[in-house]
Design an enzyme around this catalytic site. Structure first.
Site, mmCIF file in Angstrom:
data_model
loop_
_atom_site.group_PDB
_atom_site.id
_atom_site.type_symbol
_atom_site.label_atom_id
_atom_site.label_comp_id
_atom_site.label_asym_id
_atom_site.label_seq_id
_atom_site.Cartn_x
_atom_site.Cartn_y
_atom_site.Cartn_z
ATOM 1 C CB CYS A 102 -2.543 22.964 5.913
ATOM 2 S SG CYS A 102 -3.352 22.579 7.490
ATOM 3 C CG HIS A 171 -4.351 16.160 -1.128
ATOM 4 N ND1 HIS A 171 -3.988 15.391 -0.044
ATOM 5 C CD2 HIS A 171 -5.670 15.932 -1.323
ATOM 6 C CE1 HIS A 171 -5.059 14.739 0.404
ATOM 7 N NE2 HIS A 171 -6.086 15.054 -0.375
ATOM 8 N N GLY A 205 -2.704 11.452 -2.352
ATOM 9 C CA GLY A 205 -4.117 11.239 -2.057
ATOM 10 C C GLY A 205 -4.576 9.836 -2.369
ATOM 11 N NE ARG A 229 -5.788 10.952 4.858
ATOM 12 C CZ ARG A 229 -7.005 10.976 4.326
ATOM 13 N NH1 ARG A 229 -8.063 10.915 5.119
ATOM 14 N NH2 ARG A 229 -7.171 11.062 3.020
#
Length: 332
Positions: A102, A171, A205, A229
């Site tokens: 994060c 990521h 990603g 996302r």
């Protein structure tokens, strides 16, 4: 067959990334229904769990239909991470995941999340503390490194595997990049192809289409893909990718009725789980994506995000079906 410990995930699993204020039970429910193979809770503060913080405790809620599911924790203190893991054990998830990725300032400044990327020895000690505190498989999600000059993911992968993690999700950005620029999967591929690495490596990603998922699967050789996302307001992406990988054909995009019914299901669970006020408020971030690409939709989007009662928002969703009835069978 990809396995994390004794958990079988199929040939090429698709994981739902843990996302703060997004990956709650209502969102996970619609993603599971649409093909997610492994999901994680929102990340949970180890300190918050120990303090019995209400929001942290609520994030421990998991349900049988979600399985396999992992609970993700974060923190920068070994003892706190160990105690938090003992608390997590009681809820009986399938695995425990540690967040070392994060990039948000409030997490990083506490020496947690991606903040730990500055101190690999600490990362190893924190991971070992969790592994020793549970019989469940422990996994880690992290980034390539802190910045362009410290992309140390290859060392990190080896050392975390050595202390007992059973899978690693990477990521393809540094902390400094946040979510900007293009994710670099070449280093993820290097980790996967390292002869010392024998645990599953998942790439994360920029995967936002079935075509890209296939391209990255073939090019980088990862064991599976974690999607974040791109799944917001678009839980269908998991089944779309699976179908494309299997057949080379593109599934029809969800039509308006699919979108309305899924949004309603998501809203109903959100209100049931969080209460009307919070449930309605926290659904607002999803509507833009659920109804993306529909012309002349702006007035209805405004009503959806401004509605302050459950019935009012449901009525607006029903009205959307009537007003845009001509789009019910169209791809959107």
């Amino acid at each position: 067959m990809v396995k994390i410990g004794n958990i079988s995930l199929g040939e090429f699993p698709l994981l739902l990334a843990p996302m703060e204020d997004v990956s709650d039970p209502p969102f996970r429910a619609v993603c599971k229904e649409n093909g997610a193979d492994l999901m994680y809770t929102e990340f949970i503060s180890s300190e918050g769990l120990i303090r019995d913080a209400i929001k942290s405790r609520q994030k421990l809620d998991i349900f049988d239909y979600e399985k396999p599911i992992g609970i993700q924790i974060f923190g920068g203190d070994e003892e706190a991470m160990s105690i938090a893991t003992n608390i997590v054990n009681v809820t009986q998830p399938d695995l425990v995941d540690i967040n070392f990725g994060c990039p948000v300032k409030k997490v990083v400044t506490k020496g947690a999340g991606a903040g730990v990327l500055k101190d690999i020895d600490l990362m190893v000690r924190l991971t070992e503390a969790v592994v020793k505190s549970t019989d469940l498989p422990v996994t880690v999600k992290t980034r390539l490194g802190w910045d362009e000059d410290s992309k140390n993911i290859e060392e990190v992968a080896e050392r975390l595997q050595d202390v007992g993690i059973k899978a690693l999700s990477i990521h393809g950005r540094t902390r400094k990049q946040m979510y900007k620029g293009e994710a670099d999967w070449s280093l993820i591929s290097k980790v996967k192809n390292n002869s010392r690495i024998n645990i599953p490596i998942f790439g994360n990603g920029d995967i936002d289409s079935p075509e890209k998922a296939l391209e990255y699967k073939n090019r980088y050789g990862v064991d599976g893909i974690m999607i974040g996302r791109a799944a917001i307001g678009n839980p269908w992406i998991f089944n779309e990718i699976k179908h494309y990988l299997k057949t080379g054909e593109t599934l029809p995009a969800p039509n308006l009725e699919d979108r309305v019914e899924t949004a309603k299901k998501h809203l109903e669970f959100s209100v049931k789980w969080k209460g009307e006020k919070v449930g309605i408020y926290e659904m607002r971030r999803h509507y833009t994506n659920y109804f993306k690409g529909i012309s002349h939709f702006k007035p209805y989007r405004t009503r959806l995000v401004e509605g302050d009662s459950f019935q009012e928002v449901l009525n607006t969703l029903d009205e959307v079906k009537e007003v845009f009835a001509d789009k019910m069978t169209e791809k959107i």
